[in-house]
Write an enzyme that holds these catalytic residues in place. Structure first.
Site: not given
Ligand SMILES: *[C@@H]1O[C@H](CO)[C@@H](O)[C@H](O)[C@H]1NC(C)=O
Ligand SMILES: *[C@@H]1O[C@H](CO)[C@@H](O)[C@H](O)[C@H]1NC(C)=O
Ligand SMILES: *[C@@H]1O[C@H](CO)[C@@H](O)[C@H](O)[C@H]1NC(C)=O
Ligand SMILES: *[C@@H]1O[C@H](CO)[C@@H](O)[C@H](O)[C@H]1NC(C)=O
Ligand SMILES: *[C@@H]1O[C@H](CO)[C@@H](O)[C@H](O)[C@H]1NC(C)=O
Ligand SMILES: *[C@@H]1O[C@H](CO)[C@@H](O)[C@H](O)[C@H]1NC(C)=O
Ligand SMILES: *[C@@H]1O[C@H](CO)[C@@H](O)[C@H](O)[C@H]1NC(C)=O
Length: 482
Positions: A259-262
């Site tokens: 993913s692009g975040d946590d």
């Protein structure tokens, strides 16, 4: 003779009729079997259901073009009548089912065939606005309201979203573009949000391209998240994998997240709103997770943690090309606490920071936060980890006058990248101990030659929930014709 011949003829006719009937039966049998092959299957869940229906019974068309929001909502509204009569399951067959947001009901299972794809509508009017979360006081992207999630449930008991690895496609690109170009007047929708609910299972699904967070259980308890494959471009904004928020007794296992975040972000409300709401995330187990997130953490604690985060366990985690392992994010003004955190058996390949704690994360909802609301960070245990190709072992920044205490790190071997920093441990305003850690930790974390940092031996109640073998058989509930 006459008689006998006639008898024989009759016998022959009988035999032929029997054969014909048998033949017909065989054909019908084959048809029935074919139906059964199409529409009968078994799966596991925390609850099985007495009643069943297929999405096609409600006029849905899986052509990827026809909008099915009304069919989903009609199906679920119809099935809600069985909540107190054994519950109901809704089968989503093979097909591409375009839909806007719809709401779930209690004692209900949504089941996706392996070739079923729920396609989120690109028409913003298909996403009604709802109030901001009380523990946040405003939306994350913008002040005021927020778009309701694609699959939404509130005040439910016993709800299951599962499938044979069927797909929910958020078609998030439209939202990411709006977010990047500052065109959003409201906060982006999540893919699945379950609020104020008890006994929730979300399992065996592929979630792709969420507009923002993927799975958001909030103000909920007894939540099981299992077997999810969550993917989004690593450059997509805020596409967090799973965000347990002000929730109790949560199990996350066997998930694969890019993913692009946590990959996982544990939360509990934002500054003065989260302090006032006062609902912690407590009793969370994360195990057998694979994470790829080049610009974020495998597991983030915060930054919204004003209701408190307590008793989080994580084990058997594989991280590849991820910015940091477990990261604590907080700020003056957050209040709350992060305590009793236990992580063991992490393998990390290509990381910027193995350990990262940030006491000045900032990011306030507005200017009215209380500058005296200091977060308490204590009892953070990390053990049995191996990392390779690491730029910097640890960056541990507590808060002046409010140190992060009770940090324990044991049996950790960190292999460095060719481009590694000269200073491997940078520690300020923290207190704790280490044992058997390389490269050598900072002076604030002296080697105490203990054997291992703590990890609880008792299971969480959610780990003991019995999984049942359920089945689905086609049920012609309302005027189905084929
Ligand atoms: C779904 O739930 C939300 C929040 O309770 C509500 O605003 C919305 O009207 C519901 N949608 C439908 C179709 O009932
Ligand atoms: C859901 O539960 C919360 C907390 O108990 C309550 O404040 C809220 O009014 C309920 N909402 C609905 C739609 O019943
Ligand atoms: C946001 O609000 C502005 C000003 O009211 C309006 O011009 C714009 O169309 C709105 N954008 C969206 C995406 O609704
Ligand atoms: C589920 O689907 C995803 C995406 O299509 C795929 O990458 C994954 O391997 C599948 N998992 C299983 C267990 O079939
Ligand atoms: C240290 O951690 C490694 C990696 O998890 C593990 O294989 C090993 O058994 C641990 N050693 C001890 C003494 O616990
Ligand atoms: C090590 O990490 C660097 C980035 O810091 C990356 O470019 C390189 O491919 C990695 N090497 C290996 C062997 O994974
Ligand atoms: C260590 O961290 C502090 C902030 O906590 C920073 O000011 C300092 O520059 C860092 N030192 C190194 C060598 O990275």
């Amino acid at each position: 003779m006459e008689l006998r011949r006639s008898q024989r003829t009759n016998h022959i006719i009988d035999a032929v009729s029997v054969l014909l009937v048998l033949g017909l039966l065989a054909t019908r049998g084959a048809e029935c079997r074919k139906d059964r092959i199409l529409d009968s299957f078994e799966y596991t869940a925390v609850s099985c259901r007495a009643h069943s229906a297929s999405l096609t019974d409600f006029g849905a068309v899986g052509d990827g073009v026809t909008l099915n929001t009304k069919a989903f909502q009609a199906a679920i509204d119809h099935l809600s009548q069985f909540a107190s009569d054994g519950g109901a399951q809704l089968f989503v067959p093979r097909g591409r089912w375009l839909t806007g947001s719809f709401n779930l009901t209690s004692h209900f299972t949504l089941y996706l065939h392996k070739d079923a794809v729920l396609l989120a509508s690109q028409d913003v009017s298909e996403w009604p606005l709802i109030e901001p979360l009380p523990s946040y006081g405003r939306g994350r992207d913008a002040p005021g309201g927020r778009y309701i999630s694609l699959i939404f449930g509130t005040n439910l008991t016993d709800v299951v979203i599962t499938g044979d690895n069927g797909t929910i496609d958020g078609q998030g690109d439209l939202w990411w573009q709006k977010y990047r170009s500052g065109q959003l007047n409201y906060t982006r929708p999540y893919l699945i949000e379950i609020m104020y609910s008890d006994q929730v299972q979300i399992s065996n699904l592929a979630l792709v391209n969420s507009p923002s967070w993927n799975v958001h259980p909030v103000y909920s308890s007894n939540v099981i998240v299992q077997g999810l494959t969550i993917t989004a471009p690593v450059t997509s904004p805020n596409t967090d994998g799973i965000n347990p928020d002000s929730s109790t007794n949560v199990l996350i296992e066997d998930c694969y997240i890019v993913s692009g975040d946590d990959c996982i972000a544990v939360k509990s409300g934002w500054d003065q709103y989260g302090i006032a709401f006062g609902m912690p995330t407590k009793g969370l187990m994360i195990r057998r997770l694979t994470c790829i997130s080049p610009d974020s953490a495998v597991i983030a604690l915060g930054s919204e943690m004003s209701g408190g985060i307590e008793d989080v366990r994580a084990e058997d985690i594989l991280a590849i090309n991820t910015e940091s392992g477990v990261r604590i994010k907080t700020s003056v003004g957050r209040g709350g606490y992060v305590k009793d955190i236990y992580v063991r058996r992490m393998t990390m390949k290509t990381m910027k920071w193995v350990f990262w704690m940030t006491g000045n994360y900032g990011s306030h909802p507005d200017g009215n936060f209380d500058p005296n609301a200091l977060p308490a960070i204590q009892g953070i245990n990390y053990g049995d980890m191996v990392a390779e190709n690491v730029t910097m072992a640890a960056r541990l920044e507590g808060i002046a006058g409010d140190p992060f205490t009770g940090i324990c790190i044991s049996n950790v071997t960190i292999g460095l990248a060719a481009t590694a920093k000269k200073v491997q441990w940078n520690c300020t305003n923290i207190e704790g101990i280490t044992s058997d850690v390389t490269p050598q930790p900072c002076e604030l974390l002296p080697d105490q030659a203990l054997t291992n940092c703590a990890f609880p031996t008792e299971c969480l109640p959610v780990e003991a929930v019995q999984i049942q073998a359920c089945s689905y058989k086609r049920n012609y509930l309302i005027g189905y014709s084929d």
